[in-house]
Design an enzyme around this catalytic site. Structure first.
Site, PDB file in Angstrom:
ATOM      1  N   THR A 147      12.518  28.051  85.073  1.00 13.34           N
ATOM      2  CA  THR A 147      13.977  27.321  85.568  1.00 13.34           C
ATOM      3  C   THR A 147      14.861  27.469  84.387  1.00 13.34           C
ATOM      4  OG1 THR A 147      12.775  25.306  84.599  1.00 13.34           O
ATOM      5  CG2 THR A 147      13.282  25.513  86.721  1.00 13.34           C
ATOM      6  N   ASP A 316      13.258  30.901  79.126  1.00 12.33           N
ATOM      7  CA  ASP A 316      14.019  29.850  78.263  1.00 12.33           C
ATOM      8  C   ASP A 316      13.245  28.264  78.433  1.00 12.33           C
ATOM      9  OD1 ASP A 316      15.548  32.085  77.920  1.00 12.33           O
ATOM     10  OD2 ASP A 316      17.686  31.014  78.775  1.00 12.33           O
ATOM     11  N   LEU A 323      16.513  35.108  75.671  1.00 10.82           N
ATOM     12  CA  LEU A 323      16.986  36.409  76.041  1.00 10.82           C
ATOM     13  C   LEU A 323      16.364  36.785  77.468  1.00 10.82           C
ATOM     14  CD1 LEU A 323      16.653  38.070  72.430  1.00 10.82           C
ATOM     15  CD2 LEU A 323      18.820  37.039  73.706  1.00 10.82           C
ATOM     16  N   HIS A 448      21.591  66.317  66.950  1.00  8.92           N
ATOM     17  CA  HIS A 448      22.704  66.477  65.878  1.00  8.92           C
ATOM     18  C   HIS A 448      23.869  66.968  67.075  1.00  8.92           C
ATOM     19  CE1 HIS A 448      25.335  66.797  62.658  1.00  8.92           C
ATOM     20  NE2 HIS A 448      25.762  68.054  63.199  1.00  8.92           N
TER      21      HIS A 448
HETATM   22  P1  NAI Z   1      23.936  30.372  69.607  1.00  9.83           P
HETATM   23  O1  NAI Z   1      22.626  29.551  69.417  1.00  9.83           O
HETATM   24  O2  NAI Z   1      23.645  31.859  69.661  1.00  9.83           O
HETATM   25  O3  NAI Z   1      25.120  30.166  68.945  1.00  9.83           O
HETATM   26  C1  NAI Z   1      25.670  28.735  68.886  1.00  9.83           C
HETATM   27  C2  NAI Z   1      26.516  28.595  67.644  1.00  9.83           C
HETATM   28  O4  NAI Z   1      26.903  27.295  67.545  1.00  9.83           O
HETATM   29  C3  NAI Z   1      25.262  28.539  66.247  1.00  9.83           C
HETATM   30  O5  NAI Z   1      26.095  29.544  65.427  1.00  9.83           O
HETATM   31  C4  NAI Z   1      25.517  27.163  65.794  1.00  9.83           C
HETATM   32  O6  NAI Z   1      25.798  27.015  64.317  1.00  9.83           O
HETATM   33  C5  NAI Z   1      26.979  26.711  66.450  1.00  9.83           C
HETATM   34  N1  NAI Z   1      27.196  25.260  66.538  1.00  9.83           N
HETATM   35  C6  NAI Z   1      26.343  24.372  66.839  1.00  9.83           C
HETATM   36  N2  NAI Z   1      27.007  23.295  67.075  1.00  9.83           N
HETATM   37  C7  NAI Z   1      28.180  23.365  66.673  1.00  9.83           C
HETATM   38  C8  NAI Z   1      29.442  22.533  66.459  1.00  9.83           C
HETATM   39  N3  NAI Z   1      29.055  21.229  66.623  1.00  9.83           N
HETATM   40  N4  NAI Z   1      30.349  23.160  65.911  1.00  9.83           N
HETATM   41  C9  NAI Z   1      30.831  24.421  65.603  1.00  9.83           C
HETATM   42  N5  NAI Z   1      29.331  24.920  65.762  1.00  9.83           N
HETATM   43  C10 NAI Z   1      28.372  24.761  66.243  1.00  9.83           C
HETATM   44  O7  NAI Z   1      24.372  30.010  71.151  1.00  9.83           O
HETATM   45  P2  NAI Z   1      25.140  30.700  72.302  1.00  9.83           P
HETATM   46  O8  NAI Z   1      25.868  31.787  71.641  1.00  9.83           O
HETATM   47  O9  NAI Z   1      25.851  29.696  73.082  1.00  9.83           O
HETATM   48  O10 NAI Z   1      24.094  31.392  73.032  1.00  9.83           O
HETATM   49  C11 NAI Z   1      22.921  30.579  73.928  1.00  9.83           C
HETATM   50  C12 NAI Z   1      21.977  31.316  74.079  1.00  9.83           C
HETATM   51  O11 NAI Z   1      22.286  32.470  75.099  1.00  9.83           O
HETATM   52  C13 NAI Z   1      21.449  32.057  72.775  1.00  9.83           C
HETATM   53  O12 NAI Z   1      20.140  31.845  72.845  1.00  9.83           O
HETATM   54  C14 NAI Z   1      21.692  33.521  73.172  1.00  9.83           C
HETATM   55  O13 NAI Z   1      20.745  34.513  72.509  1.00  9.83           O
HETATM   56  C15 NAI Z   1      21.822  33.664  74.584  1.00  9.83           C
HETATM   57  N6  NAI Z   1      22.796  34.927  74.885  1.00  9.83           N
HETATM   58  C16 NAI Z   1      22.604  36.038  74.567  1.00  9.83           C
HETATM   59  C17 NAI Z   1      23.575  37.101  75.143  1.00  9.83           C
HETATM   60  C18 NAI Z   1      22.970  38.453  74.737  1.00  9.83           C
HETATM   61  O14 NAI Z   1      21.788  38.758  74.328  1.00  9.83           O
HETATM   62  N7  NAI Z   1      23.990  39.502  74.539  1.00  9.83           N
HETATM   63  C19 NAI Z   1      24.623  36.877  75.347  1.00  9.83           C
HETATM   64  C20 NAI Z   1      25.114  35.371  75.586  1.00  9.83           C
HETATM   65  C21 NAI Z   1      24.049  34.481  75.449  1.00  9.83           C
END
Ligand code: NAI
Length: 468
Positions: A147, A316, A323, A448
């Protein structure tokens, strides 16, 4: 309540990357399989409101930014560059639609039954599915919970999807907001912050921690922060959001800065991207006594079985990085294990990619993690600026770091900020899966001129015979 006369070998709950792939693989392995999904399309967050639409917008916005600022050096002079946001959004929607119908096609082809509605577990072998007023009871020998997760929220920043939005809202702004505040400098914040900055928003990113990109290697994260700042992202670390007030559709945000001083910011849009939480709301897992950990994730054993026999969980909703590719690998491994195949997922070799420009990617442990657990390591770095292909494509801002065991030379980690980092990392992932060494990487012939030569160069540098 109606009862589905069919009884299934496997009922998968959730049709995201974990669920739909698991359902298709299970059907291929001969299981009579159904998949429940509450949304009107298959594909979950990743396809509908996550990975895919964000990558579509990242690509389009990068073309726009290049046309505006990046082509002169190539001798290509462009004038009157215009943005057609509606068209950009409709291209994104078309890609999503095509991929979602692709899964529907694969379900039909592999004889997976799609049951529409929200599932609630009644027992280990019985699930109630609600679709509007309709209720249906479905039986299956095995259940697989896939989910996924939903965005975390902050009481101080209530999402209204108008002014204060989560990632879903930030994928569909109708106009480019003059000012955008992003709360959270994680993957979502930096990717979507980049999209809107390229399209013309003044973007401020507020991050509570002292560094960006969460657990990403600190040195690589610092490089990324410097590059993103040059692109106009105003990243403020150690910024703690206190409150928000809405005045005539404009958000007035108060936060405490690194020196504990109160600061204020105004913005037409605020994106809250502070992480995601496992989604088991209304599923009945607590009522059935399925064990959850301290972060509300479902606890599973090495077969992905929960504390309730014949109820499994992947993606998740269980521990590990949130991821899509990790979720997908677990979905396949879980159903293959049900069929007696010895499949497994190596959590030590799961790559991560942030699709900023340039990309940030890596695999294995970071230098910070190695230091924290007292693991001795050797380290080398190679800069993109010394690479011929990087020069030719004008993508010289980047660095790659290799970390290895000093005794065995086994690769412990690789972390990159640089052009096509997300593709480059695949080579190191394969090497790690095969228990490869840095010498293996260095002795492998790399084309290369190619960016992959940065990996070879870092491998040579780690053994003290780099070219620089
Ligand atoms: P994240 O966990 O990557 O980053 C959240 C950030 O928000 C952290 O740096 C944290 O310190 C900060 N934070 C938390 N509370 C806060 C507050 N009150 N004020 C300011 N900063 C605060 O989470 P994100 O970017 O929301 O992504 C969620 C999930 O989705 C992650 O697990 C990520 O790996 C996945 N994802 C992966 C992608 C990819 O593989 N390219 C793309 C988008 C999402």
């Amino acid at each position: 309540m109606s009862q589905d006369s069919a009884s299934y070998d496997l009922l998968v709950i959730g049709a995201g990357p974990a669920g739909y792939v698991a359902a298709i693989r299970a059907a291929q392995l001969g299981m009579k399989t159904a998949c429940v999904e509450k949304e009107v399309t298959l594909g979950g967050t990743c396809l509908n409101v996550g990975c895919i639409p964000s990558k579509a917008l990242l690509e389009s916005s990068e073309h726009y930014a290049r046309a505006l600022h990046g082509l002169e050096a190539h001798g290509v002079m462009v004038s009157e560059v215009k943005l057609d946001l509606e068209r950009m959004m409709s291209r994104k929607a078309t890609i999503v639609k095509q991929l979602c119908s692709g899964i529907e096609f694969l379900f039909k082809k592999n004889k997976v039954t799609w049951l529409r509605g929200s599932a609630r577990l009644r027992s280990a072998g019985e699930v109630e599915i609600r679709n509007g007023e309709e209720r249906q009871l479905v039986r299956a020998s095995k259940l697989l919970i896939a989910t996924g997760s939903v965005p975390q929220t902050l009481a101080a920043l209530p999402i209204d999807q108008e002014t204060i939005v989560d990632s879903t809202g930030a994928l569909s702004f109708e106009t480019v907001p003059p000012r955008l505040v992003v709360v959270g400098a994680g993957v979502i914040g930096l990717e979507l912050g980049s999209v809107w900055a390229r399209l013309g928003s003044k973007v401020t990113v507020l991050e509570a921690m002292p560094k960006i990109l969460g657990n990403v290697d600190s040195e690589i994260a610092r490089h990324a922060q410097r590059i993103l700042k040059k692109q106009g992202l105003d990243i403020r670390t150690q910024a703690k959001v206190e409150s928000v007030e809405l005045r005539d559709g404009v958000a007035l945000l108060a936060y405490q800065d690194a020196k504990s001083l109160r600061q204020e910011l105004e913005a037409e849009k605020v994106l809250v991207a502070i992480g995601r939480r496992p989604y088991v709301d209304g599923l009945g897992v607590k009522e059935l006594g399925i064990t959850l950990d301290e972060r509300a994730r479902i606890v599973v054993d090495s077969n992905y079985q929960t504390s309730l026999p014949n109820v499994f969980a992947v993606g998740d909703v269980i521990a590990g990085p949130m991821l899509a590719h990790k979720a997908e690998a677990e979905g396949v491994a879980c159903v293959e294990r049900m069929a007696g195949i010895a499949a497994s997922v190596n959590l030590g070799a799961i790559p991560y990619v942030a699709y900023t420009s340039p990309e940030v990617a890596g695999v294995g442990e970071s230098e910070d993690e190695l230091q924290a657990r007292g693991q001795p390591f050797r380290k080398s770095t190679a800069a993109f600026v010394a690479n011929g292909r990087a020069k030719a494509i004008a993508a010289t801002d980047g660095v790659l770091k290799l970390l290895a065991d000093p005794e065995s030379d086994r690769i412990l980690g690789c972390h990159i900020v640089g052009a096509h980092a997300g593709d480059l990392i695949a080579e190191v992932v394969v090497a790690m899966e095969f228990g490869g060494t840095v010498e293996d990487l260095g002795r492998t012939c790399h084309a290369h001129p190619s960016l992959s030569e940065v990996i070879k160069e870092a491998a040579h540098a780690l053994h003290g015979h780099g070219l620089s």
